[in-house]
Write an enzyme that holds these catalytic residues in place. Structure first.
Site, PDB file in Angstrom:
ATOM      1  CG  HIS A 170       3.102   0.524   3.877  1.00 17.80           C
ATOM      2  ND1 HIS A 170       3.932   0.446   2.775  1.00 17.80           N
ATOM      3  CD2 HIS A 170       2.162   1.464   3.557  1.00 17.80           C
ATOM      4  CE1 HIS A 170       3.543   1.304   1.857  1.00 17.80           C
ATOM      5  NE2 HIS A 170       2.462   1.930   2.296  1.00 17.80           N
ATOM      6  CB  SER A 307       5.381 -28.688  15.906  1.00 20.91           C
ATOM      7  OG  SER A 307       6.727 -28.787  16.345  1.00 20.91           O
TER       8      SER A 307
END
Length: 467
Positions: A170, A307
């Protein structure tokens, strides 16, 4: 217009063309044409060996010549067939006429030319050619791509078998495992899925316009055409001593069909590939997450930019590319598997245009396998980050402590540990204080006190080494 890698409509033939060079000869239209020629030639040669008085066995020279039409099939041959198709407006008839044109000035073959495409419907040629295409793609591209990933995953599972890692059920801290065990989980799934792909029989039929050998029996009513068709389809392409068999196709005989082979095996194959791809999507996302957590670093490549504005970035692009292309592959594969088994009555043409996209589906899968392998080969384990994460997660030892407490009948064990640990920052000192206060045997206290998040991994390492 002359197509190039920057004018191609599909990125498979554009940006990624070089990466799919091994698939193109198999799944392109040119590859499809070559397989059609192979099937026509196989049927023709087999007919010459059937014992018919009207078609005597071909000489070795004629057989070699016919075999060369297949093995030496070129782009120029494909263009010649396309030129014939402009007149016939029928692609299979164009292949038949092209083969017959190659018989000119060869009296033995010219005399027997009407046995080219004898008693066949177009789908006898097409369905068998598609099966040969898929056989080539499976054996030469899909399975080798998966095998390379399986080899890499096994290498990682064994190398990292003992390296402890915090689990993230989770997305939250959970019982520790090892890096190798988590890789092994994927390895076992992919290996099992790979075997499903490898073991699906590739079916073919050569039984005429509606599957009943109507035309065949009109010519030779006492001949066992079903046995003959089975023999042509199932005889291996390659004999044990003679190399290439000029009329064996090495497929599995389909005894029941309408005009088309039902395509159920195709649906099974495409579903099997899609299931495998889904496992790999799951893994691509997990690795992306592990890179984000710092569990893995990525090996730098000189000159590469992560980037356009953030110079520090090293993006997990290979895993993102793999995920995206696996998704594209599955979108096409699932449409193929849902549509192809459906045909109105004895035949409609909706399958024909759809089948031309088999190479697209397989192409995106093959591209994704390469991207994923490239990404895995760039990974470097960051054991310091893994260790630091474990060292800040002592709450995971609440599980073994309460389990031992329950063994010895301590009332409310789970509830006590929940109160101490849930949603709280837990330290080693706090847990040790709790352990020392427990009414359990001293030996058990010492065993729990010696436990750390990094040592609480069960048999993870052994499972990883066994995979």
């Amino acid at each position: 217009m002359n197509l190039s890698t920057i004018s191609a409509l599909s990125p498979l033939d554009g940006r990624y063309a070089a990466k799919l060079a091994s698939l193109r000869p198999l799944m392109s239209e040119l590859g499809y044409m070559q397989r059609r020629v192979q099937v026509e030639v196989a049927w023709f040669i087999a007919l010459s060996d059937a014992g018919f008085a009207e078609f005597k066995p071909l000489t070795p020279g004629a057989r070699t010549y016919l075999l060369n039409l297949v093995t030496k099939f070129s782009e120029a041959d494909g263009r010649a067939i396309k030129d014939i198709e402009k007149v016939t407006n029928h692609d299979v008839k164009a292949v038949e006429y092209w083969i017959k044109s190659k018989f000119e000035a060869r009296p033995e073959l010219e005399h027997a030319s009407e046995f080219v495409h004898f008693a066949c419907t177009s789908e006898d040629i097409n369905n068998t050619s598609h099966a040969l295409q898929l056989k080539g793609a499976r054996n030469q591209v899909i399975l080798p791509g998966l095998d390379a990933l399986i080899t890499k995953l096994r290498e990682m599972a064994h190398a990292f078998a003992d390296v402890p890692m915090l689990s993230r059920t989770h997305g939250q801290t959970a019982s520790p495992t090892t890096v190798g065990k988590e890789v092994a989980n994927v390895l076992v799934r992919v290996a099992a899925a790979r075997e499903k792909i490898a073991n699906i029989p590739l079916m073919a039929k050569m039984n005429g316009a509606v599957g009943n050998y109507n035309a065949h029996l009109s010519a030779w009513p006492d001949f066992d055409w079903e046995a003959f068709s089975r023999k042509v389809i199932e005889t291996p392409e390659h004999g044990p001593d003679t190399g290439i068999n000029p009329w064996g196709l090495g497929l599995t005989f389909q005894p029941y069909s309408i005009q088309i082979e039902p395509h159920d095996y195709m649906a099974e194959l495409f579903d099997a590939i899609a299931r495998t791809n889904t496992i790999l999507i799951d893994w691509s996302r997990d690795v992306w997450g592990y890179v984000s957590l710092g569990y893995f670093k990525q090996r730098l490549k000189d000159g590469e930019i992560g980037s356009s504005t953030m110079p520090h970035k090293v993006n997990p692009i290979d895993f993102e590319n793999a995920e995206g292309n696996l998704g594209l592959a599955n979108a096409v594969l699932r449409h193929l598997s849902e549509k192809l088994p459906i045909s109105r009555m004895q035949r409609d043409l909706t399958d024909s245009t759809v089948l031309r996209n088999m190479g697209v589906a397989v192409g995106y899968a093959a591209l994704a396998y390469q991207s994923l392998l490239t990404g895995l080969n760039k990974l470097e384990l960051n054991e310091e980050a893994l260790a630091a994460d474990l060292d800040s997660s002592w709450e995971v030892l609440a599980e073994p402590i309460q389990t031992v407490m329950r063994r010895f009948g301590v009332s409310g064990a789970y509830e006590q540990l929940k109160e101490v640990t849930r949603g709280k920052t837990v330290t080693a000192e706090a847990l040790h204080g709790l352990i020392n206060s427990l009414a359990i045997p001293d030996a058990e206290k010492q065993r729990l006190l010696a436990m750390t998040p990094g040592s609480y991994t069960g048999i993870a390492a052994d499972l990883a080494r066994r995979a």
